[in-house]
Write a protein that holds these residues in place. Structure first.
Motif, PDB file in Angstrom:
ATOM      1  N   VAL A   1      52.096  15.025  12.786  1.00 44.49           N
ATOM      2  CA  VAL A   1      50.956  15.195  11.880  1.00 44.49           C
ATOM      3  C   VAL A   1      50.192  16.479  12.189  1.00 44.49           C
ATOM      4  O   VAL A   1      49.988  17.339  11.315  1.00 44.49           O
ATOM      5  CB  VAL A   1      50.023  13.973  11.965  1.00 44.49           C
ATOM      6  N   MET A   2      49.766  16.618  13.458  1.00 48.05           N
ATOM      7  CA  MET A   2      48.912  17.753  13.795  1.00 48.05           C
ATOM      8  C   MET A   2      49.701  19.064  13.835  1.00 48.05           C
ATOM      9  O   MET A   2      49.144  20.135  13.576  1.00 48.05           O
ATOM     10  CB  MET A   2      48.222  17.508  15.132  1.00 48.05           C
ATOM     11  N   GLY A   3      51.004  18.986  14.149  1.00 50.01           N
ATOM     12  CA  GLY A   3      51.813  20.196  14.113  1.00 50.01           C
ATOM     13  C   GLY A   3      51.883  20.784  12.718  1.00 50.01           C
ATOM     14  O   GLY A   3      51.806  22.001  12.538  1.00 50.01           O
ATOM     15  N   ALA A   4      52.042  19.902  11.719  1.00 53.90           N
ATOM     16  CA  ALA A   4      52.080  20.369  10.329  1.00 53.90           C
ATOM     17  C   ALA A   4      50.692  20.795   9.859  1.00 53.90           C
ATOM     18  O   ALA A   4      50.540  21.822   9.182  1.00 53.90           O
ATOM     19  CB  ALA A   4      52.631  19.266   9.433  1.00 53.90           C
ATOM     20  N   VAL A   5      49.660  20.030  10.208  1.00 56.32           N
ATOM     21  CA  VAL A   5      48.297  20.356   9.778  1.00 56.32           C
ATOM     22  C   VAL A   5      47.873  21.717  10.318  1.00 56.32           C
ATOM     23  O   VAL A   5      47.250  22.525   9.613  1.00 56.32           O
ATOM     24  CB  VAL A   5      47.318  19.249  10.230  1.00 56.32           C
ATOM     25  N   ALA A   6      48.219  21.988  11.581  1.00 60.67           N
ATOM     26  CA  ALA A   6      47.774  23.244  12.205  1.00 60.67           C
ATOM     27  C   ALA A   6      48.330  24.469  11.489  1.00 60.67           C
ATOM     28  O   ALA A   6      47.629  25.475  11.344  1.00 60.67           O
ATOM     29  CB  ALA A   6      48.180  23.264  13.677  1.00 60.67           C
ATOM     30  N   THR A   7      49.587  24.398  11.022  1.00 64.22           N
ATOM     31  CA  THR A   7      50.140  25.560  10.314  1.00 64.22           C
ATOM     32  C   THR A   7      49.462  25.770   8.964  1.00 64.22           C
ATOM     33  O   THR A   7      49.251  26.903   8.535  1.00 64.22           O
ATOM     34  CB  THR A   7      51.662  25.416  10.126  1.00 64.22           C
ATOM     35  N   HIS A   8      49.110  24.669   8.303  1.00 60.51           N
ATOM     36  CA  HIS A   8      48.365  24.806   7.037  1.00 60.51           C
ATOM     37  C   HIS A   8      46.952  25.339   7.293  1.00 60.51           C
ATOM     38  O   HIS A   8      46.438  26.149   6.518  1.00 60.51           O
ATOM     39  CB  HIS A   8      48.311  23.462   6.310  1.00 60.51           C
ATOM     40  N   VAL A   9      46.321  24.874   8.382  1.00 63.51           N
ATOM     41  CA  VAL A   9      44.993  25.380   8.732  1.00 63.51           C
ATOM     42  C   VAL A   9      45.062  26.874   9.039  1.00 63.51           C
ATOM     43  O   VAL A   9      44.168  27.644   8.665  1.00 63.51           O
ATOM     44  CB  VAL A   9      44.426  24.591   9.931  1.00 63.51           C
ATOM     45  N   TRP A  10      46.139  27.301   9.697  1.00 59.63           N
ATOM     46  CA  TRP A  10      46.320  28.728   9.979  1.00 59.63           C
ATOM     47  C   TRP A  10      46.377  29.532   8.678  1.00 59.63           C
ATOM     48  O   TRP A  10      45.749  30.589   8.569  1.00 59.63           O
ATOM     49  CB  TRP A  10      47.582  28.943  10.806  1.00 59.63           C
ATOM     50  N   GLU A  11      47.118  29.027   7.703  1.00 64.50           N
ATOM     51  CA  GLU A  11      47.214  29.735   6.419  1.00 64.50           C
ATOM     52  C   GLU A  11      45.863  29.817   5.713  1.00 64.50           C
ATOM     53  O   GLU A  11      45.533  30.827   5.088  1.00 64.50           O
ATOM     54  CB  GLU A  11      48.219  29.036   5.508  1.00 64.50           C
ATOM     55  N   ASP A  12      45.075  28.742   5.814  1.00 66.84           N
ATOM     56  CA  ASP A  12      43.825  28.664   5.051  1.00 66.84           C
ATOM     57  C   ASP A  12      42.618  29.229   5.789  1.00 66.84           C
ATOM     58  O   ASP A  12      41.705  29.786   5.163  1.00 66.84           O
ATOM     59  CB  ASP A  12      43.533  27.203   4.681  1.00 66.84           C
ATOM     60  N   ALA A  13      42.568  29.061   7.123  1.00 66.48           N
ATOM     61  CA  ALA A  13      41.348  29.407   7.866  1.00 66.48           C
ATOM     62  C   ALA A  13      41.593  30.289   9.078  1.00 66.48           C
ATOM     63  O   ALA A  13      40.657  30.557   9.836  1.00 66.48           O
ATOM     64  CB  ALA A  13      40.624  28.122   8.296  1.00 66.48           C
ATOM     65  N   GLY A  14      42.813  30.718   9.298  1.00 62.56           N
ATOM     66  CA  GLY A  14      43.078  31.607  10.415  1.00 62.56           C
ATOM     67  C   GLY A  14      42.973  30.909  11.763  1.00 62.56           C
ATOM     68  O   GLY A  14      42.906  29.677  11.856  1.00 62.56           O
ATOM     69  N   TRP A  15      42.935  31.737  12.815  1.00 56.53           N
ATOM     70  CA  TRP A  15      42.945  31.171  14.164  1.00 56.53           C
ATOM     71  C   TRP A  15      41.662  30.409  14.477  1.00 56.53           C
ATOM     72  O   TRP A  15      41.672  29.439  15.235  1.00 56.53           O
ATOM     73  CB  TRP A  15      43.168  32.275  15.203  1.00 56.53           C
ATOM     74  N   ALA A  16      40.553  30.800  13.902  1.00 60.85           N
ATOM     75  CA  ALA A  16      39.299  30.075  14.130  1.00 60.85           C
ATOM     76  C   ALA A  16      39.428  28.626  13.659  1.00 60.85           C
ATOM     77  O   ALA A  16      38.935  27.691  14.310  1.00 60.85           O
ATOM     78  CB  ALA A  16      38.147  30.760  13.410  1.00 60.85           C
ATOM     79  N   GLY A  17      40.125  28.416  12.536  1.00 60.20           N
ATOM     80  CA  GLY A  17      40.344  27.049  12.059  1.00 60.20           C
ATOM     81  C   GLY A  17      41.222  26.250  12.992  1.00 60.20           C
ATOM     82  O   GLY A  17      40.975  25.059  13.243  1.00 60.20           O
ATOM     83  N   VAL A  18      42.263  26.887  13.540  1.00 60.45           N
ATOM     84  CA  VAL A  18      43.155  26.199  14.484  1.00 60.45           C
ATOM     85  C   VAL A  18      42.385  25.803  15.735  1.00 60.45           C
ATOM     86  O   VAL A  18      42.537  24.686  16.251  1.00 60.45           O
ATOM     87  CB  VAL A  18      44.358  27.103  14.842  1.00 60.45           C
ATOM     88  N   VAL A  19      41.546  26.703  16.234  1.00 59.23           N
ATOM     89  CA  VAL A  19      40.745  26.410  17.426  1.00 59.23           C
ATOM     90  C   VAL A  19      39.793  25.243  17.161  1.00 59.23           C
ATOM     91  O   VAL A  19      39.631  24.348  17.997  1.00 59.23           O
ATOM     92  CB  VAL A  19      39.967  27.662  17.874  1.00 59.23           C
ATOM     93  N   GLY A  20      39.162  25.225  16.007  1.00 62.72           N
ATOM     94  CA  GLY A  20      38.264  24.120  15.671  1.00 62.72           C
ATOM     95  C   GLY A  20      38.996  22.791  15.602  1.00 62.72           C
ATOM     96  O   GLY A  20      38.504  21.766  16.108  1.00 62.72           O
ATOM     97  N   LEU A  21      40.170  22.802  14.973  1.00 62.49           N
ATOM     98  CA  LEU A  21      40.972  21.580  14.891  1.00 62.49           C
ATOM     99  C   LEU A  21      41.379  21.102  16.271  1.00 62.49           C
ATOM    100  O   LEU A  21      41.241  19.911  16.603  1.00 62.49           O
ATOM    101  CB  LEU A  21      42.211  21.856  14.036  1.00 62.49           C
ATOM    102  N   ALA A  22      41.874  22.015  17.115  1.00 69.66           N
ATOM    103  CA  ALA A  22      42.341  21.653  18.451  1.00 69.66           C
ATOM    104  C   ALA A  22      41.201  21.150  19.328  1.00 69.66           C
ATOM    105  O   ALA A  22      41.382  20.205  20.116  1.00 69.66           O
ATOM    106  CB  ALA A  22      43.019  22.859  19.104  1.00 69.66           C
ATOM    107  N   THR A  23      40.036  21.738  19.212  1.00 74.03           N
ATOM    108  CA  THR A  23      38.888  21.303  20.005  1.00 74.03           C
ATOM    109  C   THR A  23      38.474  19.885  19.622  1.00 74.03           C
ATOM    110  O   THR A  23      38.136  19.058  20.481  1.00 74.03           O
ATOM    111  CB  THR A  23      37.712  22.273  19.813  1.00 74.03           C
ATOM    112  N   THR A  24      38.511  19.584  18.346  1.00 72.39           N
ATOM    113  CA  THR A  24      38.136  18.244  17.878  1.00 72.39           C
ATOM    114  C   THR A  24      39.096  17.183  18.391  1.00 72.39           C
ATOM    115  O   THR A  24      38.671  16.132  18.902  1.00 72.39           O
ATOM    116  CB  THR A  24      38.101  18.219  16.339  1.00 72.39           C
ATOM    117  N   THR A  25      40.400  17.429  18.275  1.00 69.95           N
ATOM    118  CA  THR A  25      41.373  16.424  18.733  1.00 69.95           C
ATOM    119  C   THR A  25      41.329  16.256  20.246  1.00 69.95           C
ATOM    120  O   THR A  25      41.510  15.146  20.760  1.00 69.95           O
ATOM    121  CB  THR A  25      42.793  16.812  18.286  1.00 69.95           C
ATOM    122  N   THR A  26      41.056  17.336  20.976  1.00 69.50           N
ATOM    123  CA  THR A  26      40.947  17.218  22.431  1.00 69.50           C
ATOM    124  C   THR A  26      39.734  16.386  22.821  1.00 69.50           C
ATOM    125  O   THR A  26      39.793  15.591  23.773  1.00 69.50           O
ATOM    126  CB  THR A  26      40.857  18.610  23.080  1.00 69.50           C
TER     127      THR A  26
END
Length: 426
Positions: A374-399
């Motif tokens: 789930v998160m592997g696929a979500v992270a690539t879509h977040v990268w396309e839409d929000a760049g690395w800042a979006g990936v960092v936000g997603l990863a921080t929340t799940t951690t």
């Protein structure tokens, strides 16, 4: 007077059969078991994750978007997660070693077939079937070690197996790039599939058949509900949540970073593989995690690993290759610290509660691979839409979710480890 004849000498245990107390460290059977399972873990995880650094090449070859390309990994981990629901009961019927042997053999054959997939759809089908086959080894390896090893050796044996999976993850991320530069992503697929078949031979030759295992009847109900029953224990359920969130963070960051490093200002191309040199630091982490757990307790040690996971994510923020490599290294250390402790913790908790250890292992890994898919696929879509800042936000929340779940699990299961790495009774 007559004397009784001398008693016959006690038979010497066979090196391939576990004595009543299990294989002890230093014994031939102990070494052969860890060698076979480490080889299996290496091949299993390299074949699972080798596509991760190749996602940009796979996307270009099949003309799909960056977000869609993550399906080639997510479909495998999702199929693996679903298969884990049935593998525990199947292994309870047919045996741990038998399931692990056929798992590696089938996944190697399917891996070879995927190298010749003519279309994107056929590749996804073959990768999905490979995920089903790959589920066999990780689903029962920890349960096998829990049954066949001496009680004082469980933690050490678990750490050795997890280290083997870490080596597999490192191979799966470092080897494909150079191979793809020589012969495309298909050459990488062929080489790692053959490696998996060789690992199947090694496991077949070295790992002894179960000596402390009693087969159970295979019933449809047990296949459908056996693994799900493990979630009834609140501690196991929380540990599964840790597995979901931590693995989701780990795979999501590694999926997205390949695209980040191929884009400006990095534009690394094939050299992106060098960034995965951060991954091998995870190989020694399980042993270090066990030492930390003996000193501070399993719960605090797992939380420490998860905090390191969050720190690693934060360190990747600057647009610097050095920062990205350092952040991935810290993230990898934190992830394997947490995973090596939590995976064994779930199995040990089930054992202490009189529940099925194979079911607990399958439940943990089910959540773990669902998180990856789930998160592997979500992270690539977040990268396309929000760049690395979006990936960092997603990863921080799940951690953060993982830290909270581990802390609550530790509070509900507050039993310290003794000096041998076992859970001590109070």
């Amino acid at each position: 007077m007559t004397t009784a004849p001398p008693a016959p000498p006690a038979p010497t245990p066979s090196p391939t059969i576990a004595p009543l107390e299990g294989h002890r460290p230093g014994s031939r059977a102990y070494r052969r078991t860890l060698l076979g399972l480490a080889a299996g873990g290496l091949a299993n995880f390299s074949l699972l994750y080798y596509v991760q650094p190749l996602l940009p090449q796979v996307a270009a070859h099949f003309d799909v978007s960056a977000g869609a390309s993550a399906q080639v990994l997510s479909v495998t981990t999702a199929a693996m997660a679903v298969a884990l629901l049935a593998v525990g009961p199947v292994a309870d019927r047919f045996g741990r070693v038998e399931v692990m042997r056929w798992s590696l053999l089938a996944s190697g054959v399917l891996g070879l077939a995927s190298a010749f997939a003519p279309t994107w759809g056929s590749l996804l089908v073959l990768r999905g079937l490979a995920g089903v086959a790959l589920a066999g080894l990780p689903a029962v390896a920890l349960a096998y070690l829990r049954e066949e090893m001496h009680p004082g050796a469980h933690a050490r044996a678990n750490a050795a197996y997890i280290a083997g999976t870490a080596v597999g993850g490192a191979v799966g991320r470092l080897v494909p790039g150079p191979l793809a530069a020589l012969g495309g992503w298909t050459l990488a697929t062929e080489v790692l599939s053959v490696t998996t078949l060789l690992a199947a031979v090694a496991l077949w030759a070295f790992v002894p058949r179960s000596a402390r295992f009693t087969p159970r009847p295979l019933r449809l109900g047990s296949v459908l509900t056996g693994t799900a029953s493990a979630f009834r224990d609140p501690v196991v359920a929380l540990l599964c949540a840790v597995g979901f969130a931590s693995m989701g963070t780990f795979v999501g960051v590694y999926n997205a970073v390949a695209f980040r490093l191929e884009a400006p200002p990095f534009s690394l191309g094939h050299a992106v593989t060098l960034v995965y040199l951060a991954y091998p630091v995870g190989i020694v982490t399980p042993s270090v995690a066990q030492l930390l757990a003996r000193r501070r307790g399993r719960g605090p040690a797992a939380v420490t690993g998860l905090v390191l996971l969050a720190v690693g994510v934060a360190v990747t923020v600057p647009s610097s290759v050095v920062a990205v490599v350092a952040g991935l290294g810290i993230l990898t250390v934190g992830f394997f610290c947490a995973h090596s402790l939590v995976s064994g913790w779930a199995v040990d908790r089930a054992h202490r509660q009189g529940r099925g250890t194979a079911q607990a292992s399958s439940a943990y890994l089910f959540a773990y691979y669902v998180g990856s898919a789930v998160m592997g696929a979500v992270a690539t879509h977040v990268w396309e839409d929000a760049g690395w800042a979006g990936v960092v936000g997603l990863a921080t929340t799940t951690t953060a979710v993982a830290v909270a779940a581990a802390a609550v699990a530790a509070r509900l299961d507050r039993q310290p480890l003794d000096q041998r790495g076992r859970v001590a009774d109070r």
